[in-house]
Scaffold this active site. Structure first.
Site, short mmCIF file in Angstrom:
data_model
loop_
_atom_site.label_atom_id
_atom_site.label_comp_id
_atom_site.label_asym_id
_atom_site.label_seq_id
_atom_site.Cartn_x
_atom_site.Cartn_y
_atom_site.Cartn_z
N ASP A 1 0.80 -1.29 -0.12
CA ASP A 1 -0.13 0.02 -0.15
C ASP A 1 0.91 1.26 -0.07
OD1 ASP A 1 -3.33 0.68 1.12
OD2 ASP A 1 -1.77 2.21 1.06
N THR B 1 -15.84 -1.96 -9.58
CA THR B 1 -17.18 -1.40 -9.28
C THR B 1 -18.30 -1.65 -10.03
OG1 THR B 1 -17.84 0.86 -8.69
CG2 THR B 1 -16.02 0.61 -10.04
N ASP B 2 -19.42 -1.46 -9.45
CA ASP B 2 -20.65 -1.42 -10.38
C ASP B 2 -20.62 -0.20 -11.13
OD1 ASP B 2 -21.07 0.56 -8.47
OD2 ASP B 2 -23.50 -0.43 -8.25
N GLU B 3 -20.01 0.82 -11.01
CA GLU B 3 -19.94 2.12 -11.42
C GLU B 3 -19.31 2.14 -12.97
OE1 GLU B 3 -18.88 5.62 -9.13
OE2 GLU B 3 -19.22 4.69 -7.18
N TYR C 1 -13.29 8.45 -12.39
CA TYR C 1 -13.12 7.39 -11.62
C TYR C 1 -13.51 6.02 -12.15
CZ TYR C 1 -14.33 3.98 -8.21
OH TYR C 1 -14.42 2.74 -7.40
N LYS D 1 -11.68 2.61 -13.80
CA LYS D 1 -11.90 1.17 -13.53
C LYS D 1 -12.44 0.41 -14.42
CE LYS D 1 -11.92 -0.06 -9.60
NZ LYS D 1 -10.67 -0.68 -8.95
N ASN E 1 -22.00 -0.02 -3.75
CA ASN E 1 -21.45 0.95 -2.77
C ASN E 1 -21.47 0.27 -1.40
OD1 ASN E 1 -22.51 2.92 -4.72
ND2 ASN E 1 -21.80 4.25 -3.45
N PRO F 1 -24.19 18.00 3.54
CA PRO F 1 -24.24 18.47 2.28
C PRO F 1 -24.73 17.15 1.32
CG PRO F 1 -22.00 17.89 2.89
CD PRO F 1 -22.64 17.46 4.09
N ASN G 1 -30.29 8.88 -1.49
CA ASN G 1 -29.21 9.48 -0.66
C ASN G 1 -30.10 10.14 0.58
OD1 ASN G 1 -27.14 8.71 -2.07
ND2 ASN G 1 -27.06 10.70 -3.20
N ARG H 1 -23.11 17.25 -8.07
CA ARG H 1 -21.87 16.59 -8.72
C ARG H 1 -21.92 16.72 -10.19
NH1 ARG H 1 -20.64 10.74 -6.78
NH2 ARG H 1 -19.32 11.57 -5.00
P1 NAD Z 1 -9.87 3.43 -0.46
O1 NAD Z 1 -9.72 4.85 -1.08
O2 NAD Z 1 -10.63 3.50 1.06
O3 NAD Z 1 -8.54 2.81 -0.01
C1 NAD Z 1 -7.42 2.70 -1.29
C2 NAD Z 1 -6.21 2.06 -0.70
O4 NAD Z 1 -5.27 2.07 -1.78
C3 NAD Z 1 -5.53 3.15 0.29
O5 NAD Z 1 -5.01 2.35 1.18
C4 NAD Z 1 -4.57 3.87 -0.68
O6 NAD Z 1 -3.38 4.09 0.21
C5 NAD Z 1 -4.10 2.62 -1.63
N1 NAD Z 1 -3.38 3.29 -2.82
C6 NAD Z 1 -3.92 4.35 -3.41
N2 NAD Z 1 -3.26 4.29 -4.61
C7 NAD Z 1 -2.26 3.42 -4.16
C8 NAD Z 1 -0.82 2.99 -5.25
N3 NAD Z 1 -0.63 3.79 -6.23
N4 NAD Z 1 -0.28 2.04 -4.82
C9 NAD Z 1 -0.50 1.15 -3.46
N5 NAD Z 1 -1.50 1.68 -2.85
C10 NAD Z 1 -2.38 2.74 -3.40
O7 NAD Z 1 -10.87 2.69 -1.33
P2 NAD Z 1 -11.97 1.41 -1.22
O8 NAD Z 1 -13.25 2.21 -0.71
O9 NAD Z 1 -11.45 0.51 0.16
O10 NAD Z 1 -11.79 0.53 -2.43
C11 NAD Z 1 -10.97 -0.28 -2.62
C12 NAD Z 1 -11.28 -0.79 -3.85
O11 NAD Z 1 -12.69 -1.31 -3.99
C13 NAD Z 1 -11.08 0.00 -5.14
O12 NAD Z 1 -10.55 -0.51 -6.17
C14 NAD Z 1 -12.47 0.61 -5.37
O13 NAD Z 1 -12.26 0.97 -6.79
C15 NAD Z 1 -13.38 -0.69 -5.31
N6 NAD Z 1 -14.79 -0.37 -4.70
C16 NAD Z 1 -15.16 0.38 -3.71
C17 NAD Z 1 -16.46 0.76 -3.46
C18 NAD Z 1 -16.82 1.24 -2.25
O14 NAD Z 1 -17.98 1.38 -1.97
N7 NAD Z 1 -16.02 1.86 -1.55
C19 NAD Z 1 -17.35 -0.29 -4.11
C20 NAD Z 1 -16.95 -1.15 -5.07
C21 NAD Z 1 -15.44 -1.09 -5.43
P1 TYD Z 2 -19.84 8.50 -2.63
O1 TYD Z 2 -19.86 7.96 -1.21
O2 TYD Z 2 -18.90 9.42 -2.85
O3 TYD Z 2 -19.90 7.24 -3.51
P2 TYD Z 2 -20.25 6.89 -5.11
O4 TYD Z 2 -20.30 8.25 -5.74
O5 TYD Z 2 -18.87 6.20 -5.42
O6 TYD Z 2 -21.64 6.24 -5.35
O7 TYD Z 2 -21.44 8.96 -2.70
C1 TYD Z 2 -22.54 8.33 -2.54
C2 TYD Z 2 -23.83 9.10 -2.94
O8 TYD Z 2 -23.79 10.31 -2.05
C3 TYD Z 2 -23.47 9.90 -4.23
O9 TYD Z 2 -24.73 9.69 -5.02
C4 TYD Z 2 -23.09 11.24 -4.01
C5 TYD Z 2 -23.78 11.51 -2.73
N1 TYD Z 2 -23.15 12.38 -2.00
C6 TYD Z 2 -23.78 13.77 -1.28
O10 TYD Z 2 -24.77 13.75 -1.57
N2 TYD Z 2 -23.04 14.23 -0.63
C7 TYD Z 2 -21.73 14.29 -0.41
O11 TYD Z 2 -20.97 15.24 0.38
C8 TYD Z 2 -20.86 12.97 -0.75
C9 TYD Z 2 -19.42 12.68 -0.56
C10 TYD Z 2 -21.86 12.23 -1.58
#
Ligand code: NAD
Ligand code: TYD
Length: 340
Positions: free
Chosen positions: A33, A125-127, A153, A157, A182, A208, A252, A276
């Site tokens: 990491d 991700t589903d995105e 983003y 992905k 998510n 917000p 949301n 956004r």
């Molecule tokens: P996060 O941002 O919390 O963590 C990302 C980690 O990657 C951090 O520890 C960061 O230090 C590390 N990192 C970033 N750039 C790096 C690099 N160049 N080399 C090595 N390490 C690096 O993210 P998360 O929410 O835990 O997401 C993890 C994965 O899951 C991502 O690939 C994301 O696309 C995917 N994902 C997330 C969600 C969600 O809801 N959070 C949903 C579906 C998929």
């Molecule tokens: P987020 O947690 O950034 O995940 P993603 O954009 O990957 O789905 O946001 C979740 C939803 O919440 C998204 O529709 C954007 C909205 N959102 C707000 O309304 N306010 C905020 O401050 C943030 C960060 C997100």
């Protein structure tokens, strides 16, 4: 098994590491990491006590670092969580997302090919599917839905996913992909919606909500996602994509109101702010394939998961207060400055 977990100091990666260490006494886990703003060794404090765990600080896009790590280790499986993961940040700095999310994935796969690693799992991700309309609740993302990314983003992905599938087809590279909805739960960085709303509500600051709060996300408790990843990494068919989600769609505004209710805070804290750019309207996953093929089903209902999450943030104030007082404070001021 000897696992390499990249991005294991972040939200989902750390939960995955804890799962492996707790459930598989015979397994060893190495985390690579870069410790960007989103990663923290404090998160991994309990794992660092474990002799089966090793932490390596390094960038997945840095070929020398990755090759040096592989030269000294023999990994059975590599699970790639490392990514820039926040849509809003990708809008202001897309280049960083391409470097980490696309080039980083390529560098890791090249190292796996050279070492003959038996399994590479890409956490996606589903995105990547873009969004669905609000007036067609019958539509869900399946693995056949065309890629149609909206943000830098999700485009990064989707690009990585295409590269993983191309490596499988061209080189017979043993890779799998999961595309999850998510997540929420412990260790979630407080720039993402649910933890952001919790920590702001606790400070009686305005919450917000973008646009009118009508956007829909399909929320899954992080432990259910980690279970799906482990299952696919161990038993999924190489070259296959598996969608992961728990049929839990909420607007949301509904989510924010649930958080306020859990905390006993007033809805008057809700503040509707500028939307956004390119904001995806609705995500909804059809998890039929992973359920039928691998028997995965989510275990945590949303109300229970939110309750556990809120309790976790109440019990881990020092973790998120340190984040709020550090480098993140500048981002918060730029993003939400002037709005409380
Ligand atoms: P996060 O941002 O919390 O963590 C990302 C980690 O990657 C951090 O520890 C960061 O230090 C590390 N990192 C970033 N750039 C790096 C690099 N160049 N080399 C090595 N390490 C690096 O993210 P998360 O929410 O835990 O997401 C993890 C994965 O899951 C991502 O690939 C994301 O696309 C995917 N994902 C997330 C969600 C969600 O809801 N959070 C949903 C579906 C998929
Ligand atoms: P987020 O947690 O950034 O995940 P993603 O954009 O990957 O789905 O946001 C979740 C939803 O919440 C998204 O529709 C954007 C909205 N959102 C707000 O309304 N306010 C905020 O401050 C943030 C960060 C997100």
């Amino acid at each position: 098994m000897n696992w390499l977990v990249t991005g294991g100091a972040g939200f989902i990666g750390s939960n995955f590491v804890f799962r492996l260490l707790a459930r598989h006494p015979e397994d060893r886990v190495v985390v690579l990491d870069a410790l960007t703003y989103a990663g923290s060794l404090e998160t991994l404090a309990s794992a660092l006590q474990d002799p089966r765990f090793r932490f390596v600080k390094g960038d997945i896009a840095d070929r020398d670092t990755v090759e040096a790590l592989f030269a000294g280790e023999d990994f059975d499986a590599v699970v790639n969580f490392a990514a820039e993961s926040h849509v809003d940040r990708s809008i202001s700095d897309p280049g960083l997302f391409l470097r980490t999310n696309v080039i980083g994935t390529q560098v890791l796969m090249d190292a796996c090919r050279a070492a003959g690693t038996k399994r590479f799992h890409q956490v996606s991700t589903d995105e990547v599917y873009g969004d669905l309309p609000l007036d067609r609740p019958d539509l869900l993302f399946t693995e056949e839905t065309p890629l149609h990314a909206s943000s830098p983003y999700s485009a990064s992905k989707a690009s990585a996913d295409l590269l993983v599938l191309a490596y499988h087809r061209t080189y017979g590279f043993p890779a799998t992909i999961t595309r999850c909805s998510n997540n929420y739960g412990p260790w979630h960085f407080p720039e993402k919606m649910i933890p952001l709303m919790i920590v702001r509500a606790l400070a009686d600051r305005p919450l917000p909500v973008y646009g009118r709060g009508e956007n829909v996300r399909d929320w899954l408790y992080v432990e259910d996602h980690c279970a799906a990843i482990e299952l696919v990494a161990r038993k999924g068919r190489p070259g296959e994509v598996y969608n992961v989600g728990g049929h839990n769609e909420r607007t949301n505004l509904q989510v924010v109101k649930t958080v306020l209710q859990e905390l006993g805070k007033p809805e008057s804290l809700i503040s509707f702010v500028k939307d956004r750019p390119g904001h995806d309207m609705r995500y909804a996953i059809d998890p039929a394939k992973i359920s039928a093929e691998l028997g995965w089903t989510p275990e945590t209902a949303f109300d229970d998961g939110i309750r556990r999450t809120v309790r976790w943030y109440l019990e881990h104030r020092t973790w998120w207060e340190r984040i709020l007082s550090g480098e993140y404070a500048k981002y918060d001021a730029k993003m939400y400055g002037g709005r409380g």
